[in-house]
Write a protein that holds these residues in place. Structure first.
Motif, PDB file in Angstrom:
ATOM      1  N   ASN A  22       0.811  -1.217   0.000  1.00 25.00           N
ATOM      2  CA  ASN A  22       0.000   0.000   0.000  1.00 25.00           C
ATOM      3  C   ASN A  22       0.849   1.273   0.000  1.00 25.00           C
ATOM      4  O   ASN A  22       0.311   2.366   0.170  1.00 25.00           O
ATOM      5  N   GLY A  23       2.147   1.110  -0.181  1.00 25.42           N
ATOM      6  CA  GLY A  23       3.025   2.253  -0.347  1.00 25.42           C
ATOM      7  C   GLY A  23       3.154   3.098   0.910  1.00 25.42           C
ATOM      8  O   GLY A  23       2.860   2.676   2.022  1.00 25.42           O
ATOM      9  N   GLY A  24       3.622   4.317   0.700  1.00 29.21           N
ATOM     10  CA  GLY A  24       3.805   5.247   1.811  1.00 29.21           C
ATOM     11  C   GLY A  24       5.255   5.367   2.224  1.00 29.21           C
ATOM     12  O   GLY A  24       6.056   4.448   2.022  1.00 29.21           O
ATOM     13  N   THR A  25       5.586   6.518   2.778  1.00 30.38           N
ATOM     14  CA  THR A  25       6.962   6.816   3.178  1.00 30.38           C
ATOM     15  C   THR A  25       6.961   7.455   4.555  1.00 30.38           C
ATOM     16  O   THR A  25       6.097   8.286   4.863  1.00 30.38           O
ATOM     17  N   VAL A  26       7.924   7.061   5.381  1.00 32.62           N
ATOM     18  CA  VAL A  26       8.099   7.664   6.705  1.00 32.62           C
ATOM     19  C   VAL A  26       9.550   8.112   6.853  1.00 32.62           C
ATOM     20  O   VAL A  26      10.454   7.541   6.245  1.00 32.62           O
ATOM     21  N   LEU A  27       9.737   9.129   7.674  1.00 31.63           N
ATOM     22  CA  LEU A  27      11.068   9.725   7.820  1.00 31.63           C
ATOM     23  C   LEU A  27      11.220  10.253   9.235  1.00 31.63           C
ATOM     24  O   LEU A  27      10.277  10.819   9.799  1.00 31.63           O
ATOM     25  N   GLY A  28      12.391  10.055   9.822  1.00 31.14           N
ATOM     26  CA  GLY A  28      12.656  10.547  11.170  1.00 31.14           C
ATOM     27  C   GLY A  28      13.974  11.294  11.237  1.00 31.14           C
ATOM     28  O   GLY A  28      14.950  10.896  10.586  1.00 31.14           O
ATOM     29  N   ILE A  29      14.005  12.375  12.016  1.00 34.19           N
ATOM     30  CA  ILE A  29      15.216  13.170  12.226  1.00 34.19           C
ATOM     31  C   ILE A  29      15.336  13.466  13.713  1.00 34.19           C
ATOM     32  O   ILE A  29      14.361  13.873  14.351  1.00 34.19           O
ATOM     33  N   ALA A  30      16.537  13.275  14.254  1.00 33.25           N
ATOM     34  CA  ALA A  30      16.781  13.534  15.671  1.00 33.25           C
ATOM     35  C   ALA A  30      17.600  14.807  15.830  1.00 33.25           C
ATOM     36  O   ALA A  30      18.615  15.000  15.155  1.00 33.25           O
ATOM     37  N   GLY A  31      17.154  15.698  16.722  1.00 32.56           N
ATOM     38  CA  GLY A  31      17.888  16.907  17.064  1.00 32.56           C
ATOM     39  C   GLY A  31      18.440  16.811  18.472  1.00 32.56           C
ATOM     40  O   GLY A  31      18.328  15.778  19.138  1.00 32.56           O
ATOM     41  N   LEU A  43      -2.771   6.444   0.504  1.00 34.00           N
ATOM     42  CA  LEU A  43      -2.910   4.997   0.657  1.00 34.00           C
ATOM     43  C   LEU A  43      -3.258   4.432  -0.710  1.00 34.00           C
ATOM     44  O   LEU A  43      -4.348   4.680  -1.235  1.00 34.00           O
ATOM     45  N   SER A  44      -2.343   3.685  -1.300  1.00 32.26           N
ATOM     46  CA  SER A  44      -2.516   3.238  -2.680  1.00 32.26           C
ATOM     47  C   SER A  44      -2.248   1.749  -2.814  1.00 32.26           C
ATOM     48  O   SER A  44      -1.776   1.090  -1.874  1.00 32.26           O
ATOM     49  N   GLY A  70       3.692   0.541   4.417  1.00 25.08           N
ATOM     50  CA  GLY A  70       3.743  -0.774   3.785  1.00 25.08           C
ATOM     51  C   GLY A  70       2.356  -1.353   3.611  1.00 25.08           C
ATOM     52  O   GLY A  70       1.423  -0.657   3.207  1.00 25.08           O
ATOM     53  N   PHE A  71       2.191  -2.653   3.911  1.00 23.86           N
ATOM     54  CA  PHE A  71       0.888  -3.313   3.849  1.00 23.86           C
ATOM     55  C   PHE A  71       0.037  -2.806   5.006  1.00 23.86           C
ATOM     56  O   PHE A  71       0.363  -3.044   6.171  1.00 23.86           O
ATOM     57  N   PHE A  72      -1.048  -2.094   4.697  1.00 20.11           N
ATOM     58  CA  PHE A  72      -1.772  -1.374   5.743  1.00 20.11           C
ATOM     59  C   PHE A  72      -2.460  -2.307   6.734  1.00 20.11           C
ATOM     60  O   PHE A  72      -2.699  -1.925   7.885  1.00 20.11           O
ATOM     61  N   GLY A  73      -2.798  -3.514   6.319  1.00 18.02           N
ATOM     62  CA  GLY A  73      -3.351  -4.482   7.269  1.00 18.02           C
ATOM     63  C   GLY A  73      -2.349  -4.810   8.361  1.00 18.02           C
ATOM     64  O   GLY A  73      -2.686  -4.833   9.554  1.00 18.02           O
ATOM     65  N   ASP A  74      -1.098  -5.038   7.968  1.00 13.55           N
ATOM     66  CA  ASP A  74      -0.048  -5.296   8.956  1.00 13.55           C
ATOM     67  C   ASP A  74       0.278  -4.044   9.755  1.00 13.55           C
ATOM     68  O   ASP A  74       0.622  -4.124  10.940  1.00 13.55           O
ATOM     69  N   VAL A  75       0.203  -2.881   9.114  1.00 14.11           N
ATOM     70  CA  VAL A  75       0.437  -1.619   9.823  1.00 14.11           C
ATOM     71  C   VAL A  75      -0.542  -1.477  10.987  1.00 14.11           C
ATOM     72  O   VAL A  75      -0.153  -1.185  12.124  1.00 14.11           O
ATOM     73  N   LEU A  76      -1.826  -1.704  10.729  1.00  9.75           N
ATOM     74  CA  LEU A  76      -2.833  -1.573  11.777  1.00  9.75           C
ATOM     75  C   LEU A  76      -2.645  -2.613  12.875  1.00  9.75           C
ATOM     76  O   LEU A  76      -2.806  -2.319  14.062  1.00  9.75           O
ATOM     77  N   THR A  77      -2.301  -3.840  12.481  1.00  8.55           N
ATOM     78  CA  THR A  77      -2.102  -4.899  13.478  1.00  8.55           C
ATOM     79  C   THR A  77      -0.907  -4.605  14.366  1.00  8.55           C
ATOM     80  O   THR A  77      -0.987  -4.695  15.597  1.00  8.55           O
ATOM     81  N   LEU A  78       0.219  -4.245  13.746  1.00  9.32           N
ATOM     82  CA  LEU A  78       1.440  -3.998  14.518  1.00  9.32           C
ATOM     83  C   LEU A  78       1.285  -2.786  15.434  1.00  9.32           C
ATOM     84  O   LEU A  78       1.670  -2.839  16.612  1.00  9.32           O
ATOM     85  N   THR A  79       0.733  -1.696  14.933  1.00  7.06           N
ATOM     86  CA  THR A  79       0.595  -0.497  15.767  1.00  7.06           C
ATOM     87  C   THR A  79      -0.408  -0.720  16.904  1.00  7.06           C
ATOM     88  O   THR A  79      -0.221  -0.199  18.009  1.00  7.06           O
ATOM     89  N   ASP A 200       7.730   9.495  -7.021  1.00  5.62           N
ATOM     90  CA  ASP A 200       7.193   8.231  -6.506  1.00  5.62           C
ATOM     91  C   ASP A 200       5.667   8.286  -6.521  1.00  5.62           C
ATOM     92  O   ASP A 200       5.069   9.128  -5.837  1.00  5.62           O
ATOM     93  N   ILE A 201       5.033   7.408  -7.285  1.00  2.00           N
ATOM     94  CA  ILE A 201       3.572   7.458  -7.410  1.00  2.00           C
ATOM     95  C   ILE A 201       2.861   7.005  -6.143  1.00  2.00           C
ATOM     96  O   ILE A 201       1.659   7.233  -5.991  1.00  2.00           O
ATOM     97  N   GLN A 202       3.569   6.350  -5.214  1.00  2.00           N
ATOM     98  CA  GLN A 202       2.953   5.892  -3.968  1.00  2.00           C
ATOM     99  C   GLN A 202       3.105   6.889  -2.823  1.00  2.00           C
ATOM    100  O   GLN A 202       2.699   6.612  -1.700  1.00  2.00           O
ATOM    101  N   THR A 203       3.719   8.028  -3.098  1.00  2.00           N
ATOM    102  CA  THR A 203       3.892   9.074  -2.096  1.00  2.00           C
ATOM    103  C   THR A 203       3.250  10.355  -2.607  1.00  2.00           C
ATOM    104  O   THR A 203       3.544  10.793  -3.717  1.00  2.00           O
ATOM    105  N   GLY A 204       2.377  10.956  -1.796  1.00  2.00           N
ATOM    106  CA  GLY A 204       1.749  12.184  -2.249  1.00  2.00           C
ATOM    107  C   GLY A 204       0.580  12.613  -1.391  1.00  2.00           C
ATOM    108  O   GLY A 204       0.360  12.109  -0.292  1.00  2.00           O
ATOM    109  N   ASP A 205      -0.176  13.586  -1.907  1.00  2.00           N
ATOM    110  CA  ASP A 205      -1.394  14.160  -1.325  1.00  2.00           C
ATOM    111  C   ASP A 205      -1.119  15.082  -0.135  1.00  2.00           C
ATOM    112  O   ASP A 205      -1.605  16.204  -0.093  1.00  2.00           O
ATOM    113  N   GLY A 206      -0.378  14.626   0.826  1.00  2.00           N
ATOM    114  CA  GLY A 206      -0.064  15.475   1.975  1.00  2.00           C
ATOM    115  C   GLY A 206       1.067  14.869   2.780  1.00  2.00           C
ATOM    116  O   GLY A 206       1.391  13.687   2.642  1.00  2.00           O
ATOM    117  N   VAL A 207       1.701  15.683   3.609  1.00  2.00           N
ATOM    118  CA  VAL A 207       2.749  15.184   4.512  1.00  2.00           C
ATOM    119  C   VAL A 207       2.402  15.631   5.928  1.00  2.00           C
ATOM    120  O   VAL A 207       2.142  16.812   6.181  1.00  2.00           O
TER     121      VAL A 207
END
Length: 227
Positions: A22-31, A43-44, A70-79, A200-207
């Protein structure tokens, strides 16, 4: 009527794939005293867009956020499992679980499922016990390390080199290294996601950008391209 011979019979393969991307991108930065985590909201599945306003950020405590794509079914289960586990820890110990301890907990959950892994890209971001920003990146079966910045998901190959250049100063021996401010980190996140949405066609709409400080989590959504 004659029975079909071996050469006339056609083999038929039947199977079932329990995963989808289902695509999607996450990013983390530590200060120094803050951390930033962001995700897109698309969600695609292949060339279809199912939803345009789905965040991949999940608050586990007032100072800790799990980014999961990633796979949103697993995303919901894991979270869901992680939220429940952190709440149980708080009830049993009378205090909120720390970010390093949560990273260990998530690692064990991923390793427990190593023979049928969660199809997720995970980045855990928060403040450590000293109040400093912490980013943890994971592989699918639980191996993890603490980092200063990490991109994961469908556009990770686009975002990570930009972070290496702008924050890590890779291959820039003469660059002036300045402490990363909260404002610069948020601006950089917006810029790199804008670049990713172009390629990337799986990333978009909003951040969705969450800034984590000692005062809590401040979440803001910014638009990206929607086509």
């Amino acid at each position: 009527m004659e029975a079909a011979g071996p050469l006339q019979q056609q083999a038929t393969e039947r199977g079932f794939n329990p995963y989808t991307d289902n695509g999607g991108t996450v990013l983390g930065i530590a200060g120094e005293d803050f951390a930033v985590i962001a995700s897109d909201t698309r969600l695609s599945e292949y060339y279809s867009i199912h939803a345009r306003d789905v965040s991949k950020l999940f608050n586990l405590s007032p100072k800790m956020v799990l980014g999961c794509a990633g796979f949103f079914g697993d995303v919901l289960t894991l979270t869901k499992e992680m939220k429940m586990a952190t709440q149980i820890y708080e009830y049993e110990h009378g205090r909120t679980i720390s970010c390093p301890a949560t990273a260990e907990m998530l690692s064990k959950k991923l390793y427990y499922r190593r023979f049928f892994p969660f199809y997720t890209y995970n980045v855990l971001v928060g403040l450590d016990t000293e109040g400093k920003g912490a980013v943890y990146g994971f592989d699918p079966i639980g191996s993890f390390e603490r980092e200063t910045f990490r991109a994961s998901g469908s556009a990770a190959s686009l975002l990570q080199p930009l972070l290496d250049n702008q924050i890590g100063y890779h291959n820039q021996p003469n660059a002036k290294r300045e402490p990363l401010s909260q404002e610069k980190a948020v601006l950089l996140v917006r810029e790199v996601f804008s670049c990713a949405a172009e390629r990337d066609i799986q990333t978009g709409d909003g951040v969705v950008v969450s800034v984590i400080t000692k005062d809590g989590i401040n979440e803001t959504t910014y638009p990206l391209r929607s086509d």
